[in-house]
Write an enzyme that holds these catalytic residues in place. Structure first.
Site, PDB file in Angstrom:
ATOM      1  CG  HIS A 261      22.492  71.423  16.792  1.00 44.73           C
ATOM      2  ND1 HIS A 261      23.079  72.177  17.769  1.00 44.73           N
ATOM      3  CD2 HIS A 261      21.244  71.132  17.245  1.00 44.73           C
ATOM      4  CE1 HIS A 261      22.216  72.364  18.759  1.00 44.73           C
ATOM      5  NE2 HIS A 261      21.104  71.732  18.479  1.00 44.73           N
ATOM      6  CG  ASP A 409      15.285  68.920  19.823  1.00 39.63           C
ATOM      7  OD1 ASP A 409      16.280  68.376  19.328  1.00 39.63           O
ATOM      8  OD2 ASP A 409      15.030  70.134  19.687  1.00 39.63           O
ATOM      9  CD  GLN A 460      24.938  68.679  30.660  1.00 38.73           C
ATOM     10  OE1 GLN A 460      24.070  67.975  30.165  1.00 38.73           O
ATOM     11  NE2 GLN A 460      25.201  69.895  30.199  1.00 38.73           N
TER      12      GLN A 460
HETATM   13  P1  AMP Z   1      17.927  71.699  19.371  1.00 44.15           P
HETATM   14  O1  AMP Z   1      18.876  72.850  19.294  1.00 44.15           O
HETATM   15  O2  AMP Z   1      16.690  71.841  18.525  1.00 44.15           O
HETATM   16  O3  AMP Z   1      18.575  70.381  19.169  1.00 44.15           O
HETATM   17  O4  AMP Z   1      17.375  71.697  20.855  1.00 44.15           O
HETATM   18  C1  AMP Z   1      18.105  71.141  21.879  1.00 44.15           C
HETATM   19  C2  AMP Z   1      18.604  72.225  22.787  1.00 44.15           C
HETATM   20  O5  AMP Z   1      18.559  71.723  24.111  1.00 44.15           O
HETATM   21  C3  AMP Z   1      20.046  72.599  22.564  1.00 44.15           C
HETATM   22  O6  AMP Z   1      20.217  73.565  21.570  1.00 44.15           O
HETATM   23  C4  AMP Z   1      20.431  73.104  23.933  1.00 44.15           C
HETATM   24  O7  AMP Z   1      20.000  74.419  24.131  1.00 44.15           O
HETATM   25  C5  AMP Z   1      19.628  72.214  24.838  1.00 44.15           C
HETATM   26  N1  AMP Z   1      20.410  71.064  25.299  1.00 44.15           N
HETATM   27  C6  AMP Z   1      20.414  69.815  24.825  1.00 44.15           C
HETATM   28  N2  AMP Z   1      21.273  69.036  25.502  1.00 44.15           N
HETATM   29  C7  AMP Z   1      21.827  69.806  26.433  1.00 44.15           C
HETATM   30  C8  AMP Z   1      22.782  69.583  27.440  1.00 44.15           C
HETATM   31  N3  AMP Z   1      23.348  68.398  27.645  1.00 44.15           N
HETATM   32  N4  AMP Z   1      23.128  70.629  28.194  1.00 44.15           N
HETATM   33  C9  AMP Z   1      22.579  71.822  28.000  1.00 44.15           C
HETATM   34  N5  AMP Z   1      21.649  72.097  27.069  1.00 44.15           N
HETATM   35  C10 AMP Z   1      21.279  71.108  26.294  1.00 44.15           C
HETATM   36 ZN    ZN Z   2      17.470  69.273  17.794  1.00 47.41          ZN
END
Ligand code: AMP
Ligand code: ZN
Length: 561
Positions: A261, A409, A460
């Site tokens: 992040h 996102d 995944q």
């Molecule tokens: P944000 O935190 O706003 O970026 O929202 C994206 C969220 O999606 C992350 O915090 C994770 O909870 C989830 N996420 C994104 N990519 C993955 C991934 N490769 N594996 C598991 N969860 C993911």
């Molecule tokens: Zn995000």
């Protein structure tokens, strides 16, 4: 781990899919004239208000009453009695919805079946053996939440912009006007200009931009996008103010040195939103202010992210959790901190907006960023699906933009493998760092946060199958629904009009529905490729684990005891 009252406990994900246990034709069909003609308006012998039958009866009666009112053929008493019955039915459904989940699950199946907004629906489709329990637990704890009961004001009818705008879509990017004099614009390094040439591609390489920009992808990408869409000119954003704002936003993303992040993620999401706006033609459906708000929302949506989840904030009792009462803790912070930053005159992009424009912009950004809270995921998808299933759906601009931002996102699993893999490893690094903190604080590990016990490939696959694929599916349906009329009006009005983006996704579509507007969906192939690779990886991992277990079992017990 976060436990909302409506969240299914581990192993409870196999609840029968309630709202699908009826056929489409059966559920709330629009009554025919014959059905209405033969309706008896007696209110003495109606089913109990808290039964599924009552809903159908009430709906039918409301339809009938409407028809009779139109014809002026109804007595006040009959009208009153029937409306009273319908109101009670609706209240019963509402009351059922507000019961705690456990109580709901224990109550009669008919009641559960009738829940108005069943956010567990999607998750309840997950069969017990389809994914490992850890992954199910993670899906449940991250992507569901208690139903928000607050009712929003009814949505505004979307307005389609002119045909000229529709035609403009396909040829947008390079022809967008740049009225700000080039001398006032920020100077871009040559390497950045080179990377930005591919800005309109689905699998744009934001890591390359990071490198080319000396670690400032938000600054250049944010600037480029707001300039390309004409926002600097339209909203009279002083170029240096924009530069200051983007610099400070970039700094905020780097504050906690998060592996995932960070400023790269912000730039990645903003670029993906740009793809959706310009490559599907969505920008022609939105007003300038809505485009401005959408781009800024994407840029700030994770501003000053702490590298820990909402759950961690709540469980560790952080100041931010205290401030926002455990609700959408991070999302509230991202928005609040970004608007606070804009109070500084040197960073105030919105200084030349009118009061009304500012209010609208602020509401849009708040709605969009709050909707990136993953615990709202199923609710958001379900709401959009039900809306799209209506005969004449009216999609609210803010809801549409929010869904776009949410999908962007979580879009990295829908990008090229090399990009997706890199994002996944970064996110897992971040999760594991959180796990280390949890261990130090004596807290239980959040799902996927225990570095010694996480099934990466399986998680995944679960994320792609149950979260990303359905999201992209609903997003595409929504885009086709809202952009279809715009597309056909541009086609009908001028023979020289270029189609916005007409590309059938398969022979089935082409044959069955050749006239339906389709957007290009480059994510479909990427998702399928990535899933395949993870499945191969999962099989290898399982083999390695089995071998390891075998080895452990064959080691003779030590004589120490
Ligand atoms: P944000 O935190 O706003 O970026 O929202 C994206 C969220 O999606 C992350 O915090 C994770 O909870 C989830 N996420 C994104 N990519 C993955 C991934 N490769 N594996 C598991 N969860 C993911
Ligand atoms: Zn995000």
């Amino acid at each position: 781990m976060r436990r909302y009252s409506a969240m299914p406990e581990q192993g409870a994900l196999t609840i029968v899919r309630r709202s699908s246990s009826r056929s489409k034709a059966e559920s709330c069909p629009t009554p025919t004239d014959e059905q209405l003609d033969s309706l008896d308006l007696d209110t003495e012998h109606l089913p109990a208000v808290d039964t599924p039958d009552a809903c159908d009866k009430a709906a039918l009666r409301l339809r009938y009453l409407l028809r009779q009112l139109n014809r002026g053929e109804i007595s006040a008493e009959t009208l009153q009695k029937n409306l009273q019955y319908a109101a009670k039915v609706l209240e019963a459904v509402y009351i059922d919805e507000t019961k705690p989940a456990v109580a709901r699950q224990q109550s009669a199946p008919t009641l559960v079946f009738r829940r108005l907004a069943d956010e567990d629906d999607e998750l309840s489709e997950v069969q017990p053996d389809a994914v490992p329990p850890e992954v199910r637990e993670w899906l449940a704890s991250t992507f569901t939440r208690q139903l928000a009961t607050a009712k929003r004001k009814s949505d505004e009818k979307p307005k389609f912009r002119s045909v000229a705008h529709a035609i403009r879509a396909g040829i947008f990017v390079d022809r967008i006007y740049r009225r700000v004099t080039s001398t006032a614009l920020m100077q871009f390094p040559q390497d950045v200009i080179r990377v930005l040439k591919t800005l309109d591609e689905w699998s744009f390489d934001v890591f390359a931009l990071h490198e080319a920009s000396g670690g400032a992808p938000v600054k250049y990408l944010g600037y480029e996008l707001l300039n390309r869409y004409g926002m600097i000119h339209k909203f009279k954003v002083p170029p240096t103010t924009l530069e200051n704002f983007l610099n400070r936003i970039e700094e905020g993303y780097c504050k906690f040195h998060n592996p995932y992040h960070n400023n790269l993620h912000a730039a990645d999401v903003a670029q993906t939103v740009h793809y959706m706006l310009c490559q599907t033609g969505l920008m022609n459906w939105l007003s300038d202010l809505e485009i401005f708000a959408t781009l800024v929302a994407a840029v700030v949506h994770d501003y000053e992210h702490t590298g820990t989840t909402n759950n961690f904030h709540v469980m560790s009792g952080s100041d931010t959790a205290l401030l926002y009462n455990d609700r959408a803790v991070l999302e509230n912070h991202h928005i609040s901190a970004a608007f606070r930053l804009m109070r500084d005159e040197e960073c105030n992009l919105l200084q030349n907006l009118s009061r009304e424009e500012f209010r609208e912009f602020r509401t849009l950004v708040i709605d969009m960023v709050l909707a990136t809270d993953m615990s709202f995921h199923f609710q958001q998808l379900k709401n959009m699906r039900s809306l799209l299933s209506l005969a004449e759906p009216t999609v609210d601009k803010s809801k549409a933009a929010s869904l776009i931002l949410h999908c962007c996102d979580i879009s990295h699993p829908a990008k090229r493998w090399d990009l997706h893999h890199r994002w996944t490893m970064s996110l897992l690094d971040e999760f594991f760092l959180q796990g280390d903190k949890e261990r130090d604080l004596g807290l239980p590990f959040s799902p996927l946060c225990d570095r010694n016990n996480t099934l990466v490939a399986e998680s995944q696959i679960g994320f792609i199958e149950f979260i990303v694929e359905p999201s992209m599916g609903v997003c595409a349906d929504m885009l086709e629904c809202i952009l279809g009329p715009l597309h056909s009006s541009s086609k009908n009005s001028t023979s020289s009009a270029e189609p916005i983006n007409e590309e059938s996704t398969g022979t089935k579509d082409r044959n069955e529905n050749s006239s339906k507007f389709k957007i290009r969906k480059p994510w479909v192939a990427c998702l399928s490729d990535n899933k395949k690779i993870w499945k191969e990886q999962a099989a290898k991992d399982a083999e390695a684990r089995a071998k390891q277990e075998e080895e452990n079992n064959s080691v003779p017990p030590t004589t120490e005891e």
